[in-house]
Design a protein around this motif. Structure first.
Motif, short mmCIF file in Angstrom:
data_model
loop_
_atom_site.label_atom_id
_atom_site.label_comp_id
_atom_site.label_asym_id
_atom_site.label_seq_id
_atom_site.Cartn_x
_atom_site.Cartn_y
_atom_site.Cartn_z
N ALA A 1 0.83 -1.20 0.00
CA ALA A 1 0.00 0.00 0.00
C ALA A 1 0.87 1.25 0.00
O ALA A 1 0.56 2.24 -0.68
CB ALA A 1 -0.93 -0.01 1.21
N ILE A 2 1.96 1.22 0.73
CA ILE A 2 2.88 2.36 0.75
C ILE A 2 3.53 2.55 -0.63
O ILE A 2 3.62 3.67 -1.13
CB ILE A 2 3.95 2.18 1.86
N ALA B 1 0.94 3.94 -2.93
CA ALA B 1 0.68 5.35 -2.64
C ALA B 1 1.78 6.24 -3.21
O ALA B 1 1.50 7.31 -3.75
CB ALA B 1 0.55 5.57 -1.14
N SER C 1 1.13 6.39 -6.93
CA SER C 1 -0.06 7.17 -7.30
C SER C 1 0.14 8.65 -7.05
O SER C 1 -0.32 9.48 -7.85
CB SER C 1 -1.29 6.65 -6.55
N ILE C 2 0.81 9.01 -5.98
CA ILE C 2 1.03 10.43 -5.70
C ILE C 2 1.97 11.05 -6.72
O ILE C 2 1.70 12.13 -7.27
CB ILE C 2 1.55 10.62 -4.26
N HIS D 1 -6.10 6.84 -7.33
CA HIS D 1 -5.20 6.61 -6.20
C HIS D 1 -5.53 5.30 -5.48
O HIS D 1 -4.62 4.55 -5.12
CB HIS D 1 -5.24 7.79 -5.23
N CYS D 2 -6.80 5.02 -5.30
CA CYS D 2 -7.21 3.77 -4.63
C CYS D 2 -6.78 2.55 -5.45
O CYS D 2 -6.39 1.52 -4.88
CB CYS D 2 -8.72 3.74 -4.41
N TRP E 1 -4.16 2.29 -7.48
CA TRP E 1 -2.72 2.08 -7.31
C TRP E 1 -2.40 1.51 -5.93
O TRP E 1 -1.57 0.60 -5.81
CB TRP E 1 -1.96 3.38 -7.52
N ILE E 2 -3.03 2.04 -4.90
CA ILE E 2 -2.75 1.57 -3.54
C ILE E 2 -3.17 0.11 -3.38
O ILE E 2 -2.41 -0.71 -2.84
CB ILE E 2 -3.44 2.48 -2.51
N SER F 1 -0.70 -3.23 -2.90
CA SER F 1 -0.91 -4.10 -1.75
C SER F 1 -1.07 -5.56 -2.19
O SER F 1 -0.48 -6.46 -1.60
CB SER F 1 -2.14 -3.63 -0.98
#
Length: 123
Positions: free
Chosen positions: A28-29, A32, A35-36, A61-62, A64-65, A69
């Motif tokens: 997830a990191i 994130a 995505s950012i 963004h969701c 990609w996170i 994950s």
């Protein structure tokens, strides 16, 4: 309920849950971060991304996170399985060695029934 296989041991499930949780958080990191950084680039250079609604950006963004994950957790699962089967192989080899030292013959089913590494158990 019946007899459960060895890999349904509560300690094994607990360890697997821990490994997958760590892998999921790491992924997830990573997702994130991707995505950012790509969101900033898209906002700067893409007129389409600049003009879409906030829901589309949140979805971007969701996605990609969640995919980060999933990919890292899957990689962690494969590592866990390799480690588990290697430990199982060593446990079986040790049971066969103990039986050979005692002068006993074990077939593959007897080795599977043996659940401890201290000795071979017979019914």
């Amino acid at each position: 309920m019946g007899v459960l296989p060895v890999h349904y041991d509560k300690a094994t499930i607990k360890e697997l849950t821990k490994e997958l949780s760590i892998g999921g958080i790491q992924g997830a990191i990573y997702g994130a971060m991707i995505s950012i950084s790509t969101g900033f680039l898209l906002k700067r250079f893409s007129t389409v991304y600049r003009n879409v609604r906030a829901q589309v950006r949140v979805f971007y963004h969701c996605a990609w996170i969640s995919m980060g994950s999933v990919f890292v957790a899957d990689k962690q699962l494969i590592k866990f399985q390799e480690k588990y089967y290697e430990n199982e192989y060593h446990r079986r080899q040790q049971a066969l060695d103990i039986a050979a030292d005692k002068g006993l013959y074990l077939d593959d089913q007897d080795v599977v029934k043996s659940t401890t590494t201290e000795g071979v158990h017979y019914d």
